[in-house]
Design a protein around this motif. Structure first.
Motif, mmCIF file in Angstrom:
data_model
loop_
_atom_site.group_PDB
_atom_site.id
_atom_site.type_symbol
_atom_site.label_atom_id
_atom_site.label_comp_id
_atom_site.label_asym_id
_atom_site.label_seq_id
_atom_site.Cartn_x
_atom_site.Cartn_y
_atom_site.Cartn_z
ATOM 1 N N VAL A 166 115.265 47.522 134.178
ATOM 2 C CA VAL A 166 113.920 47.767 134.193
ATOM 3 C C VAL A 166 113.198 46.415 134.044
ATOM 4 O O VAL A 166 112.015 46.338 134.763
ATOM 5 C CB VAL A 166 113.192 48.525 133.091
ATOM 6 N N LYS A 167 113.581 45.480 133.250
ATOM 7 C CA LYS A 167 113.008 44.035 133.019
ATOM 8 C C LYS A 167 113.080 43.181 134.246
ATOM 9 O O LYS A 167 112.488 42.225 134.227
ATOM 10 C CB LYS A 167 113.749 43.331 131.731
ATOM 11 N N LYS A 168 113.944 43.728 135.070
ATOM 12 C CA LYS A 168 114.099 42.717 136.626
ATOM 13 C C LYS A 168 113.016 43.325 137.295
ATOM 14 O O LYS A 168 113.103 42.748 138.706
ATOM 15 C CB LYS A 168 115.523 43.017 137.069
ATOM 16 N N ASN A 169 112.333 44.346 137.212
ATOM 17 C CA ASN A 169 111.244 44.800 137.916
ATOM 18 C C ASN A 169 109.728 44.418 137.380
ATOM 19 O O ASN A 169 109.634 44.192 136.421
ATOM 20 C CB ASN A 169 111.331 46.224 138.330
ATOM 21 N N ARG A 170 108.723 44.810 138.626
ATOM 22 C CA ARG A 170 107.389 44.775 138.019
ATOM 23 C C ARG A 170 107.429 46.223 137.031
ATOM 24 O O ARG A 170 107.392 47.307 137.584
ATOM 25 C CB ARG A 170 106.449 44.759 138.861
ATOM 26 N N TYR A 171 107.016 45.960 135.829
ATOM 27 C CA TYR A 171 106.787 47.371 135.080
ATOM 28 C C TYR A 171 105.680 47.224 133.855
ATOM 29 O O TYR A 171 105.530 46.005 133.472
ATOM 30 C CB TYR A 171 108.096 47.552 134.195
ATOM 31 N N LYS A 172 105.334 48.315 133.409
ATOM 32 C CA LYS A 172 104.473 48.509 132.151
ATOM 33 C C LYS A 172 105.204 49.339 131.284
ATOM 34 O O LYS A 172 105.709 50.415 131.614
ATOM 35 C CB LYS A 172 103.146 48.732 132.494
ATOM 36 N N VAL A 173 104.890 49.036 129.908
ATOM 37 C CA VAL A 173 105.255 49.978 128.806
ATOM 38 C C VAL A 173 103.847 50.686 128.405
ATOM 39 O O VAL A 173 103.001 50.161 127.978
ATOM 40 C CB VAL A 173 105.933 49.389 127.743
ATOM 41 N N LEU A 174 103.720 52.140 128.411
ATOM 42 C CA LEU A 174 102.640 52.904 127.813
ATOM 43 C C LEU A 174 103.125 53.209 126.586
ATOM 44 O O LEU A 174 104.069 54.337 126.308
ATOM 45 C CB LEU A 174 102.442 53.754 128.935
ATOM 46 N N ASN A 175 102.374 52.926 125.498
ATOM 47 C CA ASN A 175 102.627 53.405 124.129
ATOM 48 C C ASN A 175 101.842 54.724 123.926
ATOM 49 O O ASN A 175 100.648 54.877 124.434
ATOM 50 C CB ASN A 175 102.032 52.357 123.034
ATOM 51 N N PHE A 176 102.408 55.700 123.188
ATOM 52 C CA PHE A 176 101.791 57.037 123.131
ATOM 53 C C PHE A 176 101.861 57.067 121.477
ATOM 54 O O PHE A 176 102.602 57.459 120.802
ATOM 55 C CB PHE A 176 102.533 58.336 123.520
ATOM 56 N N PRO A 177 100.582 56.809 120.958
ATOM 57 C CA PRO A 177 100.249 56.842 119.638
ATOM 58 C C PRO A 177 100.238 58.413 119.043
ATOM 59 O O PRO A 177 99.942 59.302 119.838
ATOM 60 C CB PRO A 177 99.110 56.160 119.045
ATOM 61 N N TYR A 178 100.677 58.594 117.878
ATOM 62 C CA TYR A 178 101.054 60.050 117.429
ATOM 63 C C TYR A 178 100.650 60.181 115.891
ATOM 64 O O TYR A 178 100.895 59.088 115.247
ATOM 65 C CB TYR A 178 101.917 60.648 117.659
ATOM 66 N N LYS A 179 100.216 61.333 115.191
ATOM 67 C CA LYS A 179 99.963 61.304 113.612
ATOM 68 C C LYS A 179 101.054 61.818 113.044
ATOM 69 O O LYS A 179 101.543 61.240 111.976
ATOM 70 C CB LYS A 179 98.582 62.023 113.446
ATOM 71 N N LYS A 180 101.801 62.889 113.518
ATOM 72 C CA LYS A 180 102.785 63.543 112.871
ATOM 73 C C LYS A 180 104.229 63.609 113.648
ATOM 74 O O LYS A 180 105.026 63.591 113.008
ATOM 75 C CB LYS A 180 102.250 65.044 112.487
ATOM 76 N N ILE A 181 103.696 64.326 114.855
ATOM 77 C CA ILE A 181 105.219 64.608 115.656
ATOM 78 C C ILE A 181 105.423 63.494 116.886
ATOM 79 O O ILE A 181 104.585 63.314 117.574
ATOM 80 C CB ILE A 181 104.985 66.031 116.150
ATOM 81 N N ASP A 182 106.532 62.975 116.814
ATOM 82 C CA ASP A 182 106.810 61.981 117.941
ATOM 83 C C ASP A 182 107.001 62.773 119.244
ATOM 84 O O ASP A 182 108.040 63.506 119.256
ATOM 85 C CB ASP A 182 107.997 61.095 117.473
ATOM 86 N N PRO A 183 106.278 62.605 120.271
ATOM 87 C CA PRO A 183 106.290 63.161 121.418
ATOM 88 C C PRO A 183 107.623 62.974 122.076
ATOM 89 O O PRO A 183 107.802 63.750 123.196
ATOM 90 C CB PRO A 183 105.113 62.735 122.111
ATOM 91 N N PHE A 184 108.297 62.089 121.678
ATOM 92 C CA PHE A 184 109.738 61.700 122.681
ATOM 93 C C PHE A 184 110.830 61.797 121.711
ATOM 94 O O PHE A 184 111.856 61.336 121.788
ATOM 95 C CB PHE A 184 109.708 60.244 123.039
ATOM 96 N N PHE A 185 110.607 62.672 120.505
ATOM 97 C CA PHE A 185 111.726 63.107 119.796
ATOM 98 C C PHE A 185 112.856 63.661 120.594
ATOM 99 O O PHE A 185 112.608 64.791 121.227
ATOM 100 C CB PHE A 185 111.308 63.945 118.472
#
Length: 205
Positions: A166-185
């Motif tokens: 990924v780091k070899k390409n044009r990319y962005k990291v999108l942060n998903f804030p949350y209060k209780k449940i990690d959406p990517f658990f």
């Protein structure tokens, strides 16, 4: 907007070693399989949905979803699944693929919409998810333009880690804030499955 020319790919090509070799996406939460939940949510976000898996297609007979095996053999990890998705998408004239982990059923309902907005705004070829200070690159949006370079990378480079490429390409990291449940658990082992059942119960209250 979110559906136009976007192929959804559920990445289920791994070996599920931490689940004792049993396919973790067939495990159930409240009598519904993890895969059922992921299909239900992801299908609403994209124009077409496929599953990248390397086990017998017969195991998916109940699903009305196309099953596609890795086009490069050897269980090279998520990148092989992404390449397979890009290859399939190119033949069907899609512009992007959106990838989903097969073991994380709590992802946002507007995940692809948010990915696409960032990709267009920042003019990048990759957008990946992040939460709680940790990147989740299996959840990503990938331009069809990446197909040839990713194939060359997998065939010629020793390091098959998704973050490294990924780091070899044009990319962005999108942060998903949350209060209780990690959406990517994600559910990797029996203990995680117990936690996931508790999360689902809390979400249902």
């Amino acid at each position: 907007m979110t559906k136009n020319k976007i192929l959804g790919v559920i990445l289920a090509g791994g070996l599920s070693r931490r689940m004792g070799g049993k396919n973790k996406f067939f495990k159930k939460i409240n009598n519904i399989t993890i895969l059922d939940r992921i299909i239900s949510k992801s299908a609403k976000q994209v124009d077409k949905l496929i599953i990248n898996a390397n086990i017998s297609k017969n195991k998916f007979s109940k699903y009305k979803v196309i099953i596609v095996k890795d086009i490069i053999e050897g269980y090279m990890g998520p990148l092989a699944g992404i390449l397979t998705g890009l290859n399939w998408a190119k033949k069907k004239k899609y512009e992007w693929i959106a990838t989903y982990a097969c073991d994380a059923p709590f992802f946002p309902d507007d995940l692809v919409k948010q990915f696409l907005c960032i990709a267009k705004k920042e003019k990048v070829d990759i957008v990946i998810a992040k939460s709680n200070g940790r990147k989740h690159p299996v959840f990503g949006l990938w331009s069809i333009k990446l197909l040839n370079s990713l194939e060359r990378y997998l065939l010629n480079e020793k390091n098959k880690k998704i973050d490294f490429w990924v780091k070899k390409n044009r990319y962005k990291v999108l942060n998903f804030p949350y209060k209780k449940i990690d959406p990517f658990f994600n559910i990797n082992n029996p203990d995680d499955l117990i936690i996931a059942k508790k999360i689902f119960h809390e979400m249902s209250l």
